[in-house]
Design a protein around this motif. Structure first.
Motif, PDB file in Angstrom:
ATOM      1  N   ASN A 125       6.916   8.240   5.221  1.00 50.80           N
ATOM      2  CA  ASN A 125       5.483   7.934   5.352  1.00 50.80           C
ATOM      3  C   ASN A 125       5.085   6.847   4.341  1.00 50.80           C
ATOM      4  OD1 ASN A 125       2.837   7.972   6.110  1.00 50.80           O
ATOM      5  ND2 ASN A 125       2.554  10.179   5.829  1.00 50.80           N
ATOM      6  N   ARG A 126       5.621   5.651   4.542  1.00 50.89           N
ATOM      7  CA  ARG A 126       5.307   4.542   3.643  1.00 50.89           C
ATOM      8  C   ARG A 126       3.835   4.166   3.703  1.00 50.89           C
ATOM      9  NH1 ARG A 126       9.246   0.255   5.757  1.00 50.89           N
ATOM     10  NH2 ARG A 126       9.571   1.766   7.411  1.00 50.89           N
ATOM     11  N   ALA A 127       3.252   4.286   4.891  1.00 54.46           N
ATOM     12  CA  ALA A 127       1.828   3.925   5.053  1.00 54.46           C
ATOM     13  C   ALA A 127       0.946   4.794   4.151  1.00 54.46           C
ATOM     14  CB  ALA A 127       1.413   4.086   6.513  1.00 54.46           C
ATOM     15  N   ALA A 128       1.280   6.082   4.051  1.00 53.99           N
ATOM     16  CA  ALA A 128       0.480   6.982   3.204  1.00 53.99           C
ATOM     17  C   ALA A 128       0.660   6.641   1.731  1.00 53.99           C
ATOM     18  CB  ALA A 128       0.878   8.435   3.455  1.00 53.99           C
ATOM     19  N   PHE A 129       1.890   6.346   1.315  1.00 52.64           N
ATOM     20  CA  PHE A 129       2.130   5.975  -0.083  1.00 52.64           C
ATOM     21  C   PHE A 129       1.373   4.699  -0.441  1.00 52.64           C
ATOM     22  CE2 PHE A 129       6.109   8.636   0.063  1.00 52.64           C
ATOM     23  CZ  PHE A 129       5.748   9.471  -0.988  1.00 52.64           C
ATOM     24  N   LYS A 177       7.347  -5.331   2.942  1.00 55.47           N
ATOM     25  CA  LYS A 177       6.594  -6.486   2.424  1.00 55.47           C
ATOM     26  C   LYS A 177       5.241  -6.076   1.855  1.00 55.47           C
ATOM     27  CE  LYS A 177       8.752  -9.983   5.368  1.00 55.47           C
ATOM     28  NZ  LYS A 177       8.527 -11.006   6.428  1.00 55.47           N
ATOM     29  N   GLU A 178       4.518  -5.210   2.574  1.00 54.74           N
ATOM     30  CA  GLU A 178       3.192  -4.798   2.092  1.00 54.74           C
ATOM     31  C   GLU A 178       3.288  -4.036   0.773  1.00 54.74           C
ATOM     32  OE1 GLU A 178      -0.114  -3.783   5.094  1.00 54.74           O
ATOM     33  OE2 GLU A 178       1.730  -3.098   6.066  1.00 54.74           O
ATOM     34  N   CYS A 179       4.245  -3.129   0.714  1.00 55.32           N
ATOM     35  CA  CYS A 179       4.399  -2.327  -0.504  1.00 55.32           C
ATOM     36  C   CYS A 179       4.849  -3.196  -1.674  1.00 55.32           C
ATOM     37  CB  CYS A 179       5.395  -1.190  -0.271  1.00 55.32           C
ATOM     38  SG  CYS A 179       4.734   0.147   0.748  1.00 55.32           S
ATOM     39  N   PHE A 180       5.758  -4.124  -1.414  1.00 56.22           N
ATOM     40  CA  PHE A 180       6.258  -4.966  -2.501  1.00 56.22           C
ATOM     41  C   PHE A 180       5.169  -5.894  -3.026  1.00 56.22           C
ATOM     42  CE2 PHE A 180       8.629  -8.655  -4.204  1.00 56.22           C
ATOM     43  CZ  PHE A 180       9.308  -7.989  -5.222  1.00 56.22           C
ATOM     44  N   SER A 181       4.358  -6.439  -2.128  1.00 52.74           N
ATOM     45  CA  SER A 181       3.265  -7.328  -2.542  1.00 52.74           C
ATOM     46  C   SER A 181       2.267  -6.575  -3.427  1.00 52.74           C
ATOM     47  CB  SER A 181       2.559  -7.887  -1.309  1.00 52.74           C
ATOM     48  OG  SER A 181       1.434  -8.653  -1.684  1.00 52.74           O
ATOM     49  N   HIS A 182       1.907  -5.356  -3.005  1.00 50.57           N
ATOM     50  CA  HIS A 182       0.965  -4.556  -3.793  1.00 50.57           C
ATOM     51  C   HIS A 182       1.600  -4.124  -5.111  1.00 50.57           C
ATOM     52  CE1 HIS A 182      -2.501  -2.126  -4.577  1.00 50.57           C
ATOM     53  NE2 HIS A 182      -1.799  -1.013  -4.629  1.00 50.57           N
ATOM     54  N   TYR A 183       2.885  -3.822  -5.055  1.00 53.09           N
ATOM     55  CA  TYR A 183       3.602  -3.402  -6.276  1.00 53.09           C
ATOM     56  C   TYR A 183       3.525  -4.483  -7.353  1.00 53.09           C
ATOM     57  CZ  TYR A 183       7.637  -2.688  -9.347  1.00 53.09           C
ATOM     58  OH  TYR A 183       8.447  -2.563 -10.434  1.00 53.09           O
ATOM     59  N   ASN A 201       2.913   4.654  -9.503  1.00 57.93           N
ATOM     60  CA  ASN A 201       3.850   5.712  -9.096  1.00 57.93           C
ATOM     61  C   ASN A 201       3.974   5.799  -7.584  1.00 57.93           C
ATOM     62  OD1 ASN A 201       4.348   6.408 -11.755  1.00 57.93           O
ATOM     63  ND2 ASN A 201       2.784   8.010 -11.804  1.00 57.93           N
ATOM     64  N   HIS A 202       2.842   5.743  -6.879  1.00 56.27           N
ATOM     65  CA  HIS A 202       2.873   5.883  -5.414  1.00 56.27           C
ATOM     66  C   HIS A 202       3.526   4.679  -4.751  1.00 56.27           C
ATOM     67  CE1 HIS A 202       0.840   9.652  -4.813  1.00 56.27           C
ATOM     68  NE2 HIS A 202      -0.142   9.307  -5.623  1.00 56.27           N
ATOM     69  N   LEU A 216      11.631   4.293  -0.285  1.00 59.89           N
ATOM     70  CA  LEU A 216      11.937   4.507   1.139  1.00 59.89           C
ATOM     71  C   LEU A 216      12.443   3.236   1.789  1.00 59.89           C
ATOM     72  CD1 LEU A 216       8.846   6.717   2.050  1.00 59.89           C
ATOM     73  CD2 LEU A 216      11.215   7.475   1.848  1.00 59.89           C
ATOM     74  N   ASP A 217      11.901   2.087   1.360  1.00 61.27           N
ATOM     75  CA  ASP A 217      12.344   0.798   1.896  1.00 61.27           C
ATOM     76  C   ASP A 217      11.983  -0.286   0.889  1.00 61.27           C
ATOM     77  OD1 ASP A 217      13.015  -1.471   3.225  1.00 61.27           O
ATOM     78  OD2 ASP A 217      11.695  -1.169   4.950  1.00 61.27           O
ATOM     79  N   GLN A 218      12.980  -0.740   0.137  1.00 57.25           N
ATOM     80  CA  GLN A 218      12.722  -1.723  -0.909  1.00 57.25           C
ATOM     81  C   GLN A 218      12.305  -3.086  -0.360  1.00 57.25           C
ATOM     82  OE1 GLN A 218      16.325  -2.148  -3.149  1.00 57.25           O
ATOM     83  NE2 GLN A 218      17.501  -3.013  -1.455  1.00 57.25           N
ATOM     84  N   ASP A 219      12.488  -3.286   0.938  1.00 58.58           N
ATOM     85  CA  ASP A 219      12.125  -4.565   1.557  1.00 58.58           C
ATOM     86  C   ASP A 219      10.770  -4.521   2.261  1.00 58.58           C
ATOM     87  OD1 ASP A 219      14.540  -5.770   0.765  1.00 58.58           O
ATOM     88  OD2 ASP A 219      15.590  -4.862   2.467  1.00 58.58           O
TER      89      ASP A 219
END
Length: 498
Positions: free
Chosen positions: A219-223, A254-260, A241-242, A249-252
């Motif tokens: 559930n990457r969208a929820a994180f 794009k949305e999560c990495f940009s926000h990170y 942390n989130h 779950l997926d180091q690639d």
């Protein structure tokens, strides 16, 4: 071999036949031992389950299933352990396998139906409850659960209809009952979280989204959404942390990495700024908080925080006017922030504007009445205001509250020469000069003595008769322990400019 010749078998076939006989004998021995081991594992699993030692019980049931994959009861018992451990998703395959091995196993069908219902899967849950009722029409629990499944389906439709109409309050009300029936359904929680977001209540949205990270696989969208919500609330460590969980779950992604990258940069700046304050490197901390406002100009929380902390730092470096300006802006942005009011009060004290300092401390006390620092600050500001209405040694010498000893002595020398009574002829002028000269000398004594100055800065006049031991005895205020003006008009002043 003799038997082979009697039966007419060739040498190769005879050898194979004998090998099969040997293997059958060995296999029978193995199977017999395995059966005993299986019974042992089942018995140990039952005892450990009863004792609440779930992990150990599960290990034995794993071994039992591996030893006999055709026993429906073994799967059912392992499913019971999974459920006791709160792992309903792991229990489902075991219940399904038990039903495949024994289609009329009603207990497994009922248990699977209950799980599916809690997961919000009304169609499959209904099929299980109907299957139980076909074989056992009077089954009370199956009948009740089927009624719930039908109710849940209607509620789900009502919730989605209200949401699409923009009636988020009604959607939330309906979803309360939906989640009561199906607490393991991530979709219902996600929908309610979205309603809370649209209604401006991110904290409740976080409460609903958090369990969905466990209820839904990957559930990457929820994180990501949780990280963004915490970020918007100023909770940058939780946000970090989130978003890291998303990248696990997926180091690639794009949305999560940009926000990170954004959260990591801002969080590092904020932590660094606070470390600088702890090290009393206030000017560096100011620069770091200015960088924070550039890194995140769109989230109000971070600008408010930066203004508040810059206000605090400016007070610490005794830049009163700059502090008052920044603190006033911070107060306008966040009128109920007691820290800002406290710091602006201290800036007013630096500027010797004690009335405004008292006003700010009184307002701060309205928001944090139990805060000892604010209570003590108010008492000190009130003392300073009281003293200022008598005599303010800083004002007498015309120096700021953060003046050093050299500046104080310089001001004293200038004023002492200016107001020396020998400079005046008329009696009235001499009287005024005497009073001013005593005040100037008193100010110099108090402000050049670290202990006396500390008392004065805390709101206590060390030369005030009321503050002397034994109450108000003789005349106080003349710093050289005698009043030269009592010696008569012919007295010539001699003092040191040190």
């Amino acid at each position: 071999m003799e038997s082979c010749r009697r039966t007419g078998l060739s040498g190769v076939l005879c050898s194979l036949s004998l090998l099969c006989v040997i293997l059958d004998i060995q296999l029978d021995g193995v199977l017999g031992a395995t059966h005993g081991e299986i019974e042992h594992h089942l018995e140990m699993g039952r005892k450990l389950l009863a004792a609440g030692q779930l992990a150990e019980a599960l290990s034995h049931y794993h071994s039992a299933v591996e030893g006999d994959s055709k026993n429906y009861l073994t799967y059912y018992k392992r499913a019971a352990v999974f459920l006791a451990m709160g792992k309903s998703k792991s229990a489902l395959p075991d219940l399904t396998r038990a039903i495949q091995l024994k289609p009329d196993f009603l207990a497994a069908r009922l248990q699977r139906g209950n799980i599916l219902l809690k997961q919000g899967n009304t169609q499959e849950a209904r099929e299980d409850f109907e299957a139980v009722l076909q074989r056992s029409p009077d089954h009370e629990e199956a009948h009740d659960q089927l009624t719930k499944a039908n109710e849940l389906e209607e509620l789900q439709e009502d919730a989605h209809a209200a949401y699409h109409q923009g009636d988020y309050s009604t959607t939330i009300t309906v979803l309360e009952r939906v989640i009561e029936i199906s607490p393991w359904d991530p979709e219902s929680r996600e929908l309610r979280a979205e309603c809370y977001i649209r209604m401006g209540d991110p904290q409740k949205a976080i409460q609903d989204l958090t369990p969905t990270t466990r209820l839904r696989n990957d559930n990457r969208a929820a994180f990501l959404k949780l990280s963004m919500l915490h970020y918007s609330l100023g909770e940058h460590h939780e946000s970090l942390n989130h978003i890291r969980e998303c990248l696990k779950l997926d180091q690639d992604d794009k949305e999560c990495f940009s926000h990170y990258k954004q959260v990591k940069k801002l969080s590092k700046q904020l932590d660094s700024a606070e470390e600088l304050i702890q090290e009393e490197r206030y000017q560096n901390a100011i620069e770091k908080y200015e960088s924070v406002m550039k890194t995140e100009p769109n989230v109000q929380y971070y600008t408010n925080l930066a203004k508040e902390r810059i206000c605090f730092c400016l007070v610490k470096v005794k830049l009163a006017n700059e502090a008052i300006d920044v603190c006033s802006e911070a107060h306008q942005r966040d009128p109920r922030n007691a820290n800002v009011l406290r710091d602006r009060a201290e800036a007013y004290i630096l500027n010797q504007d004690y009335e405004k300092a008292v006003e700010d401390y009184q307002e701060a006390r309205e928001f944090e009445g139990d805060n000892n620092e604010i209570r003590e600050g108010l008492e000190r500001a009130q003392k300073l205001l009281k003293i200022s209405r008598k005599r303010d040694y800083y004002k007498i010498l015309g120096v700021s509250r953060n003046a050093n000893k050299q500046e104080i002595i310089k001001a004293y020398r200038k004023l002492a020469q200016q107001w020396h009574p020998d400079n005046f002829q008329s009696e009235s002028e001499k009287k005024e000069a005497e009073k001013r000269f005593i005040d100037i000398a008193s100010a110099k004594e108090v402000l050049t003595d670290p202990e006396m100055r500390q008392k004065f800065d805390a709101g206590e006049d060390p030369l005030d008769p009321e503050n002397q031991q034994g109450g108000g005895g003789g005349q106080q205020g003349w710093p050289f322990h005698f009043n030269p003006f009592e010696s008569g008009g012919s007295f010539h002043f001699k003092f040191q400019y040190n």
